[in-house]
Write a protein that holds these residues in place. Structure first.
Motif, PDB file in Angstrom:
ATOM      1  N   TRP A  13       0.843  -1.130   0.095  1.00  0.00           N
ATOM      2  CA  TRP A  13      -0.062   0.012  -0.022  1.00  0.00           C
ATOM      3  C   TRP A  13       1.002   1.300  -0.064  1.00  0.00           C
ATOM      4  O   TRP A  13       1.609   1.464   0.674  1.00  0.00           O
ATOM      5  CB  TRP A  13      -0.795  -0.114   1.244  1.00  0.00           C
ATOM      6  CG  TRP A  13      -1.800   1.119   1.401  1.00  0.00           C
ATOM      7  CD1 TRP A  13      -1.431   2.398   1.713  1.00  0.00           C
ATOM      8  CD2 TRP A  13      -3.221   1.072   1.623  1.00  0.00           C
ATOM      9  NE1 TRP A  13      -2.559   3.433   1.773  1.00  0.00           N
ATOM     10  CE2 TRP A  13      -3.606   2.498   1.865  1.00  0.00           C
ATOM     11  CE3 TRP A  13      -4.176   0.091   1.468  1.00  0.00           C
ATOM     12  CZ2 TRP A  13      -5.217   2.468   2.173  1.00  0.00           C
ATOM     13  CZ3 TRP A  13      -5.462   0.217   2.036  1.00  0.00           C
ATOM     14  CH2 TRP A  13      -5.849   1.771   2.132  1.00  0.00           C
ATOM     15  N   LYS A  16       0.583   7.313  -3.161  1.00  0.00           N
ATOM     16  CA  LYS A  16       0.787   7.714  -4.722  1.00  0.00           C
ATOM     17  C   LYS A  16       2.153   7.330  -5.376  1.00  0.00           C
ATOM     18  O   LYS A  16       2.192   7.980  -6.261  1.00  0.00           O
ATOM     19  CB  LYS A  16       0.262   9.271  -4.787  1.00  0.00           C
ATOM     20  CG  LYS A  16       1.171  10.181  -4.211  1.00  0.00           C
ATOM     21  CD  LYS A  16       0.590  11.672  -4.261  1.00  0.00           C
ATOM     22  CE  LYS A  16       1.283  12.641  -3.266  1.00  0.00           C
ATOM     23  NZ  LYS A  16       0.631  13.649  -3.089  1.00  0.00           N
ATOM     24  N   TYR A  40      -7.310   4.387 -12.133  1.00  0.00           N
ATOM     25  CA  TYR A  40      -8.561   4.753 -11.691  1.00  0.00           C
ATOM     26  C   TYR A  40      -9.690   5.047 -12.652  1.00  0.00           C
ATOM     27  O   TYR A  40      -9.028   5.865 -13.577  1.00  0.00           O
ATOM     28  CB  TYR A  40      -8.514   5.687 -10.659  1.00  0.00           C
ATOM     29  CG  TYR A  40      -7.859   5.299  -9.148  1.00  0.00           C
ATOM     30  CD1 TYR A  40      -8.785   4.765  -8.184  1.00  0.00           C
ATOM     31  CD2 TYR A  40      -6.546   5.351  -8.647  1.00  0.00           C
ATOM     32  CE1 TYR A  40      -8.521   4.434  -6.885  1.00  0.00           C
ATOM     33  CE2 TYR A  40      -6.155   4.985  -7.452  1.00  0.00           C
ATOM     34  CZ  TYR A  40      -7.236   4.464  -6.602  1.00  0.00           C
ATOM     35  OH  TYR A  40      -6.744   4.268  -5.414  1.00  0.00           O
ATOM     36  N   GLY A  44     -16.111   6.878  -8.389  1.00  0.00           N
ATOM     37  CA  GLY A  44     -15.739   6.582  -7.091  1.00  0.00           C
ATOM     38  C   GLY A  44     -14.812   7.564  -6.410  1.00  0.00           C
ATOM     39  O   GLY A  44     -14.341   7.447  -5.195  1.00  0.00           O
ATOM     40  N   GLN A  45     -14.723   8.713  -6.919  1.00  0.00           N
ATOM     41  CA  GLN A  45     -13.770   9.946  -6.471  1.00  0.00           C
ATOM     42  C   GLN A  45     -14.081  10.275  -4.853  1.00  0.00           C
ATOM     43  O   GLN A  45     -13.358  10.553  -4.251  1.00  0.00           O
ATOM     44  CB  GLN A  45     -13.636  11.076  -7.316  1.00  0.00           C
ATOM     45  CG  GLN A  45     -12.762  10.602  -8.410  1.00  0.00           C
ATOM     46  CD  GLN A  45     -13.298  10.207  -9.678  1.00  0.00           C
ATOM     47  OE1 GLN A  45     -14.305  10.161  -9.797  1.00  0.00           O
ATOM     48  NE2 GLN A  45     -12.335   9.880 -10.587  1.00  0.00           N
ATOM     49  N   ILE A  47     -15.232   8.196  -2.900  1.00  0.00           N
ATOM     50  CA  ILE A  47     -14.663   7.197  -1.831  1.00  0.00           C
ATOM     51  C   ILE A  47     -13.015   7.210  -2.023  1.00  0.00           C
ATOM     52  O   ILE A  47     -12.448   7.238  -0.748  1.00  0.00           O
ATOM     53  CB  ILE A  47     -15.212   5.750  -2.290  1.00  0.00           C
ATOM     54  CG1 ILE A  47     -16.789   5.818  -2.081  1.00  0.00           C
ATOM     55  CG2 ILE A  47     -14.593   4.765  -1.402  1.00  0.00           C
ATOM     56  CD1 ILE A  47     -17.369   4.577  -2.731  1.00  0.00           C
ATOM     57  N   HIS A  48     -12.354   6.883  -3.158  1.00  0.00           N
ATOM     58  CA  HIS A  48     -10.973   6.804  -3.096  1.00  0.00           C
ATOM     59  C   HIS A  48     -10.401   8.241  -3.178  1.00  0.00           C
ATOM     60  O   HIS A  48      -9.070   8.336  -2.799  1.00  0.00           O
ATOM     61  CB  HIS A  48     -10.546   5.906  -4.127  1.00  0.00           C
ATOM     62  CG  HIS A  48     -11.013   6.001  -5.470  1.00  0.00           C
ATOM     63  ND1 HIS A  48     -10.686   7.302  -6.114  1.00  0.00           N
ATOM     64  CD2 HIS A  48     -11.966   5.481  -6.296  1.00  0.00           C
ATOM     65  CE1 HIS A  48     -11.000   7.409  -7.396  1.00  0.00           C
ATOM     66  NE2 HIS A  48     -11.891   6.120  -7.604  1.00  0.00           N
ATOM     67  N   LYS A  50      -9.084   9.906  -5.696  1.00  0.00           N
ATOM     68  CA  LYS A  50      -7.912   9.638  -6.875  1.00  0.00           C
ATOM     69  C   LYS A  50      -8.512  10.344  -8.030  1.00  0.00           C
ATOM     70  O   LYS A  50      -9.818   9.878  -8.440  1.00  0.00           O
ATOM     71  CB  LYS A  50      -7.386   8.261  -6.822  1.00  0.00           C
ATOM     72  CG  LYS A  50      -6.657   7.645  -5.759  1.00  0.00           C
ATOM     73  CD  LYS A  50      -5.457   8.442  -5.333  1.00  0.00           C
ATOM     74  CE  LYS A  50      -4.754   7.963  -3.750  1.00  0.00           C
ATOM     75  NZ  LYS A  50      -3.731   8.605  -3.700  1.00  0.00           N
ATOM     76  N   LEU A  56      -3.739   3.283 -10.134  1.00  0.00           N
ATOM     77  CA  LEU A  56      -4.490   2.502  -9.229  1.00  0.00           C
ATOM     78  C   LEU A  56      -3.357   1.277  -8.561  1.00  0.00           C
ATOM     79  O   LEU A  56      -3.106   1.306  -7.391  1.00  0.00           O
ATOM     80  CB  LEU A  56      -5.946   2.024  -9.609  1.00  0.00           C
ATOM     81  CG  LEU A  56      -6.316   0.923  -8.782  1.00  0.00           C
ATOM     82  CD1 LEU A  56      -6.679   1.512  -7.601  1.00  0.00           C
ATOM     83  CD2 LEU A  56      -7.497   0.253  -9.438  1.00  0.00           C
ATOM     84  N   ALA A  72      -3.162   3.957  -2.536  1.00  0.00           N
ATOM     85  CA  ALA A  72      -4.785   4.009  -2.032  1.00  0.00           C
ATOM     86  C   ALA A  72      -4.792   5.082  -1.018  1.00  0.00           C
ATOM     87  O   ALA A  72      -5.498   4.951   0.015  1.00  0.00           O
ATOM     88  CB  ALA A  72      -4.808   2.668  -1.167  1.00  0.00           C
ATOM     89  N   GLY A  73      -3.753   6.087  -0.759  1.00  0.00           N
ATOM     90  CA  GLY A  73      -3.797   7.144   0.041  1.00  0.00           C
ATOM     91  C   GLY A  73      -3.051   7.012   1.148  1.00  0.00           C
ATOM     92  O   GLY A  73      -2.288   5.997   1.596  1.00  0.00           O
TER      93      GLY A  73
END
Length: 166
Positions: A13, A16, A40, A44-45, A47-48, A50, A56, A72-73
């Motif tokens: 994980w 970026k 990506y 869904g921005q 939620i994620h 990105k 991704l 994933a942040g």
């Protein structure tokens, strides 16, 4: 290119830096390759968080072991509870991996442990260590462990001298 599928693989994980990390790791290990990159979508921005079409995941393989790097942040960070091990046959091999993985912001630790510039922990050690530490000569194992505990990067000659009681 799709890499060979195995029953188990490791997902790493990143905030970026997935693409940068996969490229870096593949530059360190000679027997490596980059596989597919997923991006990506434009959903869904919420939620994620990105941007659409940003990386991704990146599939890659090191010494036959499959990995996936995931952007994933910043929520989760690497720590020493998980490390990757590199058993080495020679001092030159230990020096190579140690120098490559501590470059550009990596950090040395104790007993053959280090963190690379992404914070991932690695153990770089002589491949015969298990034979010594699990071997029948407990006095030699103790001498060796005493020597190891004083080292950051392992010195094979010093480890062998400690094992022999010299």
């Amino acid at each position: 290119m799709a890499l060979a599928k195995q029953k188990l693989s490791t997902c790493l994980w990143f905030d970026k830096q997935a693409e940068e990390a996969a490229t870096f790791y593949c530059s360190v290990f000679k027997n490596s390759k980059i596989g597919r990159t997923a991006y990506y979508p434009d959903t869904g921005q919420d939620i994620h968080g990105k941007p659409a079409n940003s990386v991704l995941t990146v599939e890659f393989e090191l010494e036959g072991m499959p990995f996936m790097a995931l952007n994933a942040g910043p929520t989760f960070k690497f720590n020493e509870a998980i490390s990757l091990q590199i058993p080495c046959k020679t001092q030159e091999e230990i020096d190579y991996y140690w120098d490559a993985l501590t470059a550009d912001g990596g950090q040395e630790s104790q007993c053959g442990w280090l963190k690379d510039k992404f914070g991932l922990s690695w153990q770089v050690f002589p491949d015969f260590m298990g034979d010594i530490l699990a071997g029948p000569d407990r006095a030699a194992a103790k001498r060796t462990m005493d020597a190891l505990m004083k080292m950051k990067k392992f010195d094979i000659a010093a480890v062998q001298k400690a094992f022999k009681g010299q």
